[in-house]
Motif scaffolding. Structure first.
Motif, PDB file in Angstrom:
ATOM      1  N   ASN A  40       0.683  -1.296   0.065  1.00  0.00           N
ATOM      2  CA  ASN A  40      -0.132  -0.172  -0.008  1.00  0.00           C
ATOM      3  C   ASN A  40       0.905   1.344  -0.041  1.00  0.00           C
ATOM      4  N   LEU A  41       2.058   1.186   0.586  1.00  0.00           N
ATOM      5  CA  LEU A  41       2.787   2.359   0.729  1.00  0.00           C
ATOM      6  C   LEU A  41       3.677   2.582  -0.468  1.00  0.00           C
ATOM      7  N   PHE A  42       3.991   1.333  -1.249  1.00  0.00           N
ATOM      8  CA  PHE A  42       4.428   1.817  -2.670  1.00  0.00           C
ATOM      9  C   PHE A  42       3.363   2.450  -3.511  1.00  0.00           C
ATOM     10  N   LYS A  43       1.992   1.743  -3.459  1.00  0.00           N
ATOM     11  CA  LYS A  43       1.122   2.320  -4.182  1.00  0.00           C
ATOM     12  C   LYS A  43       0.913   3.822  -4.045  1.00  0.00           C
ATOM     13  N   MET A  44       1.309   4.455  -2.852  1.00  0.00           N
ATOM     14  CA  MET A  44       1.152   5.756  -2.773  1.00  0.00           C
ATOM     15  C   MET A  44       2.148   6.614  -3.192  1.00  0.00           C
ATOM     16  N   SER A  45       3.357   5.692  -3.376  1.00  0.00           N
ATOM     17  CA  SER A  45       4.455   6.285  -4.038  1.00  0.00           C
ATOM     18  C   SER A  45       4.643   6.194  -5.661  1.00  0.00           C
ATOM     19  N   LYS A  46       3.569   5.481  -6.042  1.00  0.00           N
ATOM     20  CA  LYS A  46       3.466   5.235  -7.467  1.00  0.00           C
ATOM     21  C   LYS A  46       4.603   4.332  -7.994  1.00  0.00           C
ATOM     22  N   LYS A  47       5.032   3.398  -7.243  1.00  0.00           N
ATOM     23  CA  LYS A  47       6.067   2.252  -7.605  1.00  0.00           C
ATOM     24  C   LYS A  47       5.325   1.037  -7.664  1.00  0.00           C
ATOM     25  N   TRP A  48       4.558   0.917  -8.895  1.00  0.00           N
ATOM     26  CA  TRP A  48       3.937  -0.032  -9.236  1.00  0.00           C
ATOM     27  C   TRP A  48       4.672  -1.440  -9.341  1.00  0.00           C
TER      28      TRP A  48
ATOM     29  N   SER B 181      -3.508  -5.630 -10.044  1.00  0.00           N
ATOM     30  CA  SER B 181      -3.886  -4.112 -10.431  1.00  0.00           C
ATOM     31  C   SER B 181      -2.563  -3.121 -10.440  1.00  0.00           C
ATOM     32  N   CYS B 182      -1.564  -3.697  -9.721  1.00  0.00           N
ATOM     33  CA  CYS B 182      -0.371  -2.723  -9.684  1.00  0.00           C
ATOM     34  C   CYS B 182       0.443  -3.244 -10.877  1.00  0.00           C
ATOM     35  N   TYR B 183       0.657  -4.496 -11.012  1.00  0.00           N
ATOM     36  CA  TYR B 183       1.506  -4.716 -12.155  1.00  0.00           C
ATOM     37  C   TYR B 183       1.051  -4.456 -13.502  1.00  0.00           C
ATOM     38  N   LYS B 184      -0.661  -4.175 -13.657  1.00  0.00           N
ATOM     39  CA  LYS B 184      -1.447  -3.672 -14.968  1.00  0.00           C
ATOM     40  C   LYS B 184      -0.608  -2.470 -15.425  1.00  0.00           C
ATOM     41  N   LYS B 185       0.070  -1.730 -14.547  1.00  0.00           N
ATOM     42  CA  LYS B 185       0.532  -0.398 -14.949  1.00  0.00           C
ATOM     43  C   LYS B 185       1.589  -0.517 -15.673  1.00  0.00           C
ATOM     44  N   GLY B 186       2.359  -1.705 -15.776  1.00  0.00           N
ATOM     45  CA  GLY B 186       3.427  -1.970 -16.814  1.00  0.00           C
ATOM     46  C   GLY B 186       4.010  -3.301 -17.150  1.00  0.00           C
ATOM     47  N   ASN B 187       3.796  -3.987 -15.927  1.00  0.00           N
ATOM     48  CA  ASN B 187       4.095  -5.320 -16.254  1.00  0.00           C
ATOM     49  C   ASN B 187       3.147  -6.155 -16.384  1.00  0.00           C
TER      50      ASN B 187
ATOM     51  N   LYS C 112     -11.862 -12.372 -17.835  1.00  0.00           N
ATOM     52  CA  LYS C 112     -12.018 -11.218 -18.785  1.00  0.00           C
ATOM     53  C   LYS C 112     -11.301 -10.114 -18.830  1.00  0.00           C
ATOM     54  N   GLU C 113     -10.828  -9.847 -17.474  1.00  0.00           N
ATOM     55  CA  GLU C 113      -9.748  -8.974 -17.427  1.00  0.00           C
ATOM     56  C   GLU C 113      -8.327  -9.391 -17.820  1.00  0.00           C
ATOM     57  N   ILE C 114      -8.081 -10.734 -17.809  1.00  0.00           N
ATOM     58  CA  ILE C 114      -6.952 -11.303 -18.357  1.00  0.00           C
ATOM     59  C   ILE C 114      -7.051 -11.053 -19.946  1.00  0.00           C
ATOM     60  N   ALA C 115      -8.289 -11.421 -20.416  1.00  0.00           N
ATOM     61  CA  ALA C 115      -8.433 -11.395 -21.916  1.00  0.00           C
ATOM     62  C   ALA C 115      -8.351  -9.924 -22.500  1.00  0.00           C
ATOM     63  N   GLU C 116      -8.729  -8.999 -21.711  1.00  0.00           N
ATOM     64  CA  GLU C 116      -8.510  -7.501 -21.962  1.00  0.00           C
ATOM     65  C   GLU C 116      -7.221  -7.066 -21.926  1.00  0.00           C
ATOM     66  N   LEU C 117      -6.201  -7.706 -21.048  1.00  0.00           N
ATOM     67  CA  LEU C 117      -5.017  -7.217 -21.108  1.00  0.00           C
ATOM     68  C   LEU C 117      -4.167  -8.129 -22.335  1.00  0.00           C
ATOM     69  N   TYR C 118      -4.363  -9.200 -22.619  1.00  0.00           N
ATOM     70  CA  TYR C 118      -3.998  -9.753 -24.183  1.00  0.00           C
ATOM     71  C   TYR C 118      -4.573  -8.835 -25.279  1.00  0.00           C
ATOM     72  N   GLU C 119      -5.678  -8.524 -25.317  1.00  0.00           N
ATOM     73  CA  GLU C 119      -6.285  -7.673 -26.104  1.00  0.00           C
ATOM     74  C   GLU C 119      -5.329  -6.339 -26.506  1.00  0.00           C
ATOM     75  N   ALA C 120      -5.226  -5.756 -25.415  1.00  0.00           N
ATOM     76  CA  ALA C 120      -4.281  -4.521 -25.252  1.00  0.00           C
ATOM     77  C   ALA C 120      -3.045  -4.704 -25.751  1.00  0.00           C
ATOM     78  N   GLU C 121      -2.404  -6.017 -25.470  1.00  0.00           N
ATOM     79  CA  GLU C 121      -1.176  -6.228 -26.116  1.00  0.00           C
ATOM     80  C   GLU C 121      -1.217  -6.690 -27.442  1.00  0.00           C
ATOM     81  N   GLY C 122      -2.185  -6.817 -27.951  1.00  0.00           N
ATOM     82  CA  GLY C 122      -2.509  -7.375 -29.512  1.00  0.00           C
ATOM     83  C   GLY C 122      -2.241  -8.871 -29.643  1.00  0.00           C
ATOM     84  N   ASP C 123      -2.558  -9.695 -28.652  1.00  0.00           N
ATOM     85  CA  ASP C 123      -2.376 -11.048 -28.615  1.00  0.00           C
ATOM     86  C   ASP C 123      -3.764 -11.596 -28.784  1.00  0.00           C
ATOM     87  N   LEU C 124      -4.080 -11.479 -30.166  1.00  0.00           N
ATOM     88  CA  LEU C 124      -5.764 -11.836 -30.388  1.00  0.00           C
ATOM     89  C   LEU C 124      -5.847 -13.393 -30.077  1.00  0.00           C
ATOM     90  N   ASP C 125      -4.988 -14.153 -30.535  1.00  0.00           N
ATOM     91  CA  ASP C 125      -5.188 -15.795 -30.032  1.00  0.00           C
ATOM     92  C   ASP C 125      -5.378 -15.999 -28.509  1.00  0.00           C
TER      93      ASP C 125
END
Length: 291
Positions: A46-54, A86-92, A121-134
């Motif tokens: 939670n403290l790392f989140k406050m520092s935006k160290k995702w 939810s934190c990793y989604k910011k970049g990793n 569904k959230e996983i699917a949306e992450l793959y979609e955003a990455e362009g991995d349609l399969d």
């Protein structure tokens, strides 16, 4: 002291708990050292989140989940994996998906398919955003199955329609047609969903034509008219009829006029534009072969 510095202190404290012993846990009283460590990892996260160290926040929540698994609460472990994701989604993205899959494993074991579907569904949306349609299609299919098992028909259809969309982009037209016809048939008897049938019918016809199967498109159009009487009077039905005739006549001009007429009132989205271009290319090839 900064939030990031405080977070690192909690990390060190948590790691020491993991390595050290807890006399109360050995005597059968109090919480285990892993539950205590998980609590400190969570505070660090939670403290790392406050520092935006995702990434650091994600790693802390992930460690908390691992500790909860060794301690007394698989439910808290699943929640921590979701927090990590939810934190990793910011970049990793890869680690976000790994954590969501870990959470889903717990939720499905507990028979909680509704929340499993949400995270799938959230996983699917992450793959979609990455362009991995399969991978996106595979994940949306799993989510659709979970939703279907919970009788969440609308949510299940939303996932299936995503698969249809991507399948057509990947030129897997038969899969798209199957889904559009399936969703349309299931929507006909519901006043809240039957309005969408004209869109599904149009998309299915476009897929037939993009696969250069005019005969099946003609048969399908007649079938759709029989399925829903009101479809016959829609602009979507007229467009289908006009472009099928254009394909029959190998006339790019007729095709272009029909599409332009439809577009003046109902602007085409990028998906339809792309598929229509493929249909136009099939007409062009036929015209060239005749010449």
């Amino acid at each position: 002291m900064s939030d990031e510095a405080k977070a690192k202190e909690f990390l060190e404290k948590a790691e020491k708990r993991c390595k050290g012993g807890n006399i109360l846990s050995f005597l059968g009283g109090g919480s285990s050292k892993f539950d205590d460590a998980a609590s400190d990892f969570t505070k660090a996260g939670n403290l790392f989140k406050m520092s935006k160290k995702w990434d650091q926040a994600g790693a802390a929540f992930q460690r908390a989940a691992e500790c909860y698994l060794k301690g007394s609460s698989k439910h808290d472990a699943a929640s921590s994996y979701v927090s990590a994701a939810s934190c990793y989604k910011k970049g990793n993205v890869a680690d976000a998906i790994t954590c969501l899959k870990a959470a889903i494993e717990y939720y499905t074991d507990e028979g909680r398919f509704g929340i499993s579907a949400k995270h799938q569904k959230e996983i699917a949306e992450l793959y979609e955003a990455e362009g991995d349609l399969d991978q996106a299609c595979a994940s949306y299919q799993t989510a659709a199955d979970y939703y279907d098992g919970e009788n969440s028909t609308v949510s299940s259809h939303q996932c299936l329609l995503k698969i249809a969309l991507f399948s057509a982009q990947l030129e897997r037209y038969s899969k798209s047609i199957e889904i559009y016809e399936q969703v349309a048939a299931a929507s006909l008897d519901n006043n809240l969903t039957q309005w969408g049938c004209k869109e599904y019918f149009l998309r299915a016809i476009l897929c037939y034509l993009a696969s250069d199967d005019v005969v099946s498109a003609e048969r399908a159009l007649q079938r759709y008219r029989d399925m829903q009487a009101s479809f016959n009077s829609t602009r979507e039905c007229r467009l289908c009829d006009d472009i099928i005739k254009a394909c029959r006549n190998n006339s790019v001009e007729e095709f272009t006029d029909a599409v332009a007429d439809f577009n003046t009132i109902s602007p085409l989205d990028s998906w339809k534009t792309s598929i229509l271009l493929r249909v136009k290319n099939t007409i062009t090839k036929e015209s060239e072969s005749v010449v």
